[in-house]
Each structure stands twice: as C-alpha cells, then as structure tokens.
Write a protein that holds these residues in place. Sequence first.
Motif, PDB file in Angstrom:
ATOM      1  N   LEU A 192       4.045 -63.906  30.175  1.00  0.00           N
ATOM      2  CA  LEU A 192       3.195 -64.191  31.327  1.00  0.00           C
ATOM      3  C   LEU A 192       3.501 -63.206  32.454  1.00  0.00           C
ATOM      4  O   LEU A 192       4.630 -62.723  32.594  1.00  0.00           O
ATOM      5  N   THR A 193       2.497 -62.911  33.251  1.00  0.00           N
ATOM      6  CA  THR A 193       2.704 -61.987  34.370  1.00  0.00           C
ATOM      7  C   THR A 193       3.409 -62.715  35.515  1.00  0.00           C
ATOM      8  O   THR A 193       3.433 -63.950  35.577  1.00  0.00           O
ATOM      9  N   GLU A 194       3.961 -61.925  36.428  1.00  0.00           N
ATOM     10  CA  GLU A 194       4.649 -62.515  37.578  1.00  0.00           C
ATOM     11  C   GLU A 194       3.693 -63.363  38.415  1.00  0.00           C
ATOM     12  O   GLU A 194       4.062 -64.433  38.907  1.00  0.00           O
ATOM     13  N   ALA A 195       2.461 -62.880  38.573  1.00  0.00           N
ATOM     14  CA  ALA A 195       1.473 -63.616  39.381  1.00  0.00           C
ATOM     15  C   ALA A 195       1.137 -64.966  38.748  1.00  0.00           C
ATOM     16  O   ALA A 195       0.989 -65.976  39.450  1.00  0.00           O
ATOM     17  N   GLN A 196       1.015 -65.000  37.431  1.00  0.00           N
ATOM     18  CA  GLN A 196       0.697 -66.254  36.739  1.00  0.00           C
ATOM     19  C   GLN A 196       1.818 -67.275  36.887  1.00  0.00           C
ATOM     20  O   GLN A 196       1.570 -68.454  37.155  1.00  0.00           O
ATOM     21  N   ILE A 197       3.060 -66.810  36.732  1.00  0.00           N
ATOM     22  CA  ILE A 197       4.195 -67.730  36.872  1.00  0.00           C
ATOM     23  C   ILE A 197       4.321 -68.204  38.314  1.00  0.00           C
ATOM     24  O   ILE A 197       4.540 -69.393  38.577  1.00  0.00           O
ATOM     25  N   LEU A 198       4.149 -67.286  39.274  1.00  0.00           N
ATOM     26  CA  LEU A 198       4.277 -67.644  40.689  1.00  0.00           C
ATOM     27  C   LEU A 198       3.241 -68.686  41.089  1.00  0.00           C
ATOM     28  O   LEU A 198       3.546 -69.647  41.803  1.00  0.00           O
ATOM     29  N   LYS A 199       2.013 -68.524  40.593  1.00  0.00           N
ATOM     30  CA  LYS A 199       0.952 -69.487  40.918  1.00  0.00           C
ATOM     31  C   LYS A 199       1.300 -70.879  40.407  1.00  0.00           C
ATOM     32  O   LYS A 199       1.148 -71.884  41.111  1.00  0.00           O
ATOM     33  N   ARG A 200       1.816 -70.944  39.165  1.00  0.00           N
ATOM     34  CA  ARG A 200       2.188 -72.239  38.586  1.00  0.00           C
ATOM     35  C   ARG A 200       3.378 -72.851  39.325  1.00  0.00           C
ATOM     36  O   ARG A 200       3.421 -74.070  39.565  1.00  0.00           O
ATOM     37  N   LEU A 201       4.337 -72.029  39.706  1.00  0.00           N
ATOM     38  CA  LEU A 201       5.502 -72.533  40.444  1.00  0.00           C
ATOM     39  C   LEU A 201       5.082 -73.151  41.770  1.00  0.00           C
ATOM     40  O   LEU A 201       5.602 -74.197  42.181  1.00  0.00           O
ATOM     41  N   LYS A 202       4.118 -72.507  42.445  1.00  0.00           N
ATOM     42  CA  LYS A 202       3.653 -73.042  43.725  1.00  0.00           C
ATOM     43  C   LYS A 202       2.953 -74.390  43.538  1.00  0.00           C
ATOM     44  O   LYS A 202       3.085 -75.288  44.375  1.00  0.00           O
ATOM     45  N   GLU A 203       2.213 -74.530  42.436  1.00  0.00           N
ATOM     46  CA  GLU A 203       1.563 -75.810  42.147  1.00  0.00           C
ATOM     47  C   GLU A 203       2.605 -76.915  41.955  1.00  0.00           C
ATOM     48  O   GLU A 203       2.452 -78.026  42.464  1.00  0.00           O
ATOM     49  N   VAL A 204       3.680 -76.593  41.241  1.00  0.00           N
ATOM     50  CA  VAL A 204       4.730 -77.590  40.983  1.00  0.00           C
ATOM     51  C   VAL A 204       5.501 -77.903  42.261  1.00  0.00           C
ATOM     52  O   VAL A 204       5.801 -79.062  42.541  1.00  0.00           O
ATOM     53  N   THR A 205       5.817 -76.874  43.058  1.00  0.00           N
ATOM     54  CA  THR A 205       6.554 -77.123  44.300  1.00  0.00           C
ATOM     55  C   THR A 205       5.741 -77.980  45.268  1.00  0.00           C
ATOM     56  O   THR A 205       6.289 -78.836  45.964  1.00  0.00           O
ATOM     57  N   ASP A 206       4.439 -77.775  45.298  1.00  0.00           N
ATOM     58  CA  ASP A 206       3.580 -78.608  46.154  1.00  0.00           C
ATOM     59  C   ASP A 206       3.563 -80.056  45.660  1.00  0.00           C
ATOM     60  O   ASP A 206       3.655 -80.993  46.453  1.00  0.00           O
TER      61      ASP A 206
END
Length: 333
Positions: free
Chosen positions: A165-179
């Motif tokens: 997975l790209t960095e952008a894809q992982i970062l987007k998912r991480l932000k969803e989980v942190t929220d």
Amino acid sequence: MSNTDSLLPWVEKYRPKEIKDIVGNEDTVNRLECISHDGNLPNIIITGPPGTGKTTSILCLAAALLGPNYKEAVYELNASDDRTLDVVRDKIKTFANKKVTLPPGRHKIIILDEADSMTTGAQQALRRIMEIHSNTTRFALACNQSSKIIEPIQSRCAVLRFTKLTEAQILKRLKEVTDAEKVSYDASGLEAIVYTSEGDMRQALNNLQATYSGFGYVNHENVFKVCDQPHPEEIMKIINFCANGMTREAHEALLSVWHDGYSCIDILSTFFKVTKTIPNLPEYQKLEFLKEIGFINYRASSGLNSFVQLTGLISKLCLVSVEMSNNGLIPKK
C-alpha cells in the motif's frame, strides 16, 4: 458499540466487511467486485506482501457471493492449521464432497491462507481435488509468493496480484481509525507509523494501537520506542558523515545507536530504508552505499560478529565516498 468490540484488536475491529471498503490495489479490488456481481468465481490465487488485504479480500468476496449460506458453504484453513497430505485427503476432500444447497451459479468455497507453506505432496493432492470437484467447489488461495505454488495449480487458477500500500493510502486509513477511537496524535506520529509499516496495513494499525495504549499519545518518539527501531534521523546523520568521508564522527554516532541496544539487523534495515530515500546523495553514490549495506546484511545474517560488521560498513562507506571524490564523481567537501 458492544463491550466485545471495544476489546478487539483494531486490526480486527476495522477489518473491511465489504469489497468496496478494501484499501489500495484498486484494479484487483475492482476485478473482485466484478466477480461478486457476476457470480462467476474461478479458482483464484491472490499473491502479495503481508498486510495488503489478501485474506480480507477473499473473505469479503465469499460473503458477497454466498450471503446467508456463508457459514455452511465456506471452509477456511490458515497458517496455524496443519496442511499436510493427510489433511488435504481428509478434511478438504470431505468438505468438497459435502452437499450444500446453494442458489444457481454459486459454489462452495475453500479458502487456503498462506498456501505457499503447503508441502508439494499436499499441493499435488489438492490439484486432483480441484479437478474432480470443479462443478461444485471453488478454491481461493492466498500466499506471499506464488512461485511456491506448483505449476499445475497455478494453471487452474486466475492469479491476482496485490502490491504494498502507498503511504497516502495507509495515512488516510490511520486518520479514519484515530478519529473513530479519539486518539491523541500529531502529524509526526502518523508519519512515523507509515514509515515503520513499509506498506503493511496490519502492522500500521497494530503499531498505532500499541503506541496509543502504551503512551496515550502518538508522536514520532513514542512510535519508535514501541517499534524498537533506530530513529531515522540518527541513521541519516551517520550516512551523511560517511558521505563526507568523516570516519571518526560516523563511528561515534554509530556507537551511540549501538549502545541504545538495537540489534544489528534492525540498524542495517534502517540504514537501507534511509539510504533509499535520502535526498542529498547522488544516485551513483546511493547505489554503492546500498550495495555495501546488502553485503554487510548478508554477513550479519550469517551470524558474524555484529558490531565488527557495522564498523566495517562505516569504514567501507567512507572509503567509497573518498574514492568517488578523488575521481571527481562527487564534489569534494
């Protein structure tokens, strides 16, 4: 949300339930989406690095195809199960022979996770079962290396490839989980998690949960403590010293990292990752550095004295830089 859900690891709690929710590998996921709509499932092999969604994709596809019949029409074996010749002959063959009432055009599904760890004998037996029961049963194999699957099975399957997975894809998912979990974090913390995960979503979510559970706040310092990896900035400092031929300074910086207790392989792994991305190294110098790091990694993996190998690496990198500078390949400092 139930109390049970709150106790789940985040990697399970936020595992996609539908194909459209799978992160990354859009082309392959779209192909799976088409299969789920058409209902025409071939035998498939999904191959790719760990943590990219291979098993999740198969489970989502099986749920989309079979709906309420999922429990009785799906048989799953994963890496923790014994997949010897006897298991294939007994358990898998028994399930393939099992009578299940399904809608027209639907088939029973046998899911084999980490299929590349099956013995050759078991794979040969599986090939025959795939052939005999092709009218009623479909096989979905997930593996890290499709080359370890025997050719007769590969030729009977559609091979779908997943990439990191790209960095952008992982970062987007991480932000969803942190929220969703109301996690306190700063941008450097999420960047550090993305960096340490190396395209592995499962590792990214586990590192996020471990950091938040242990420290209550996700920043880059806490992430590297949890992941137990040398800080990239410390390694970058050593590489810059080596690039300038400053052997003594590079050795002192290396000694500091070594005394922090990191293993030789962890240090070399971070050397490799940082060298690949360091911006101020000329390409030819970068390639020479990577070659030397690879040689030392091989020796250290063979059990040779770790710190001696690391100091040898420092000396070699400095020597490479000095020789390139003397030959006019890089500007003299």
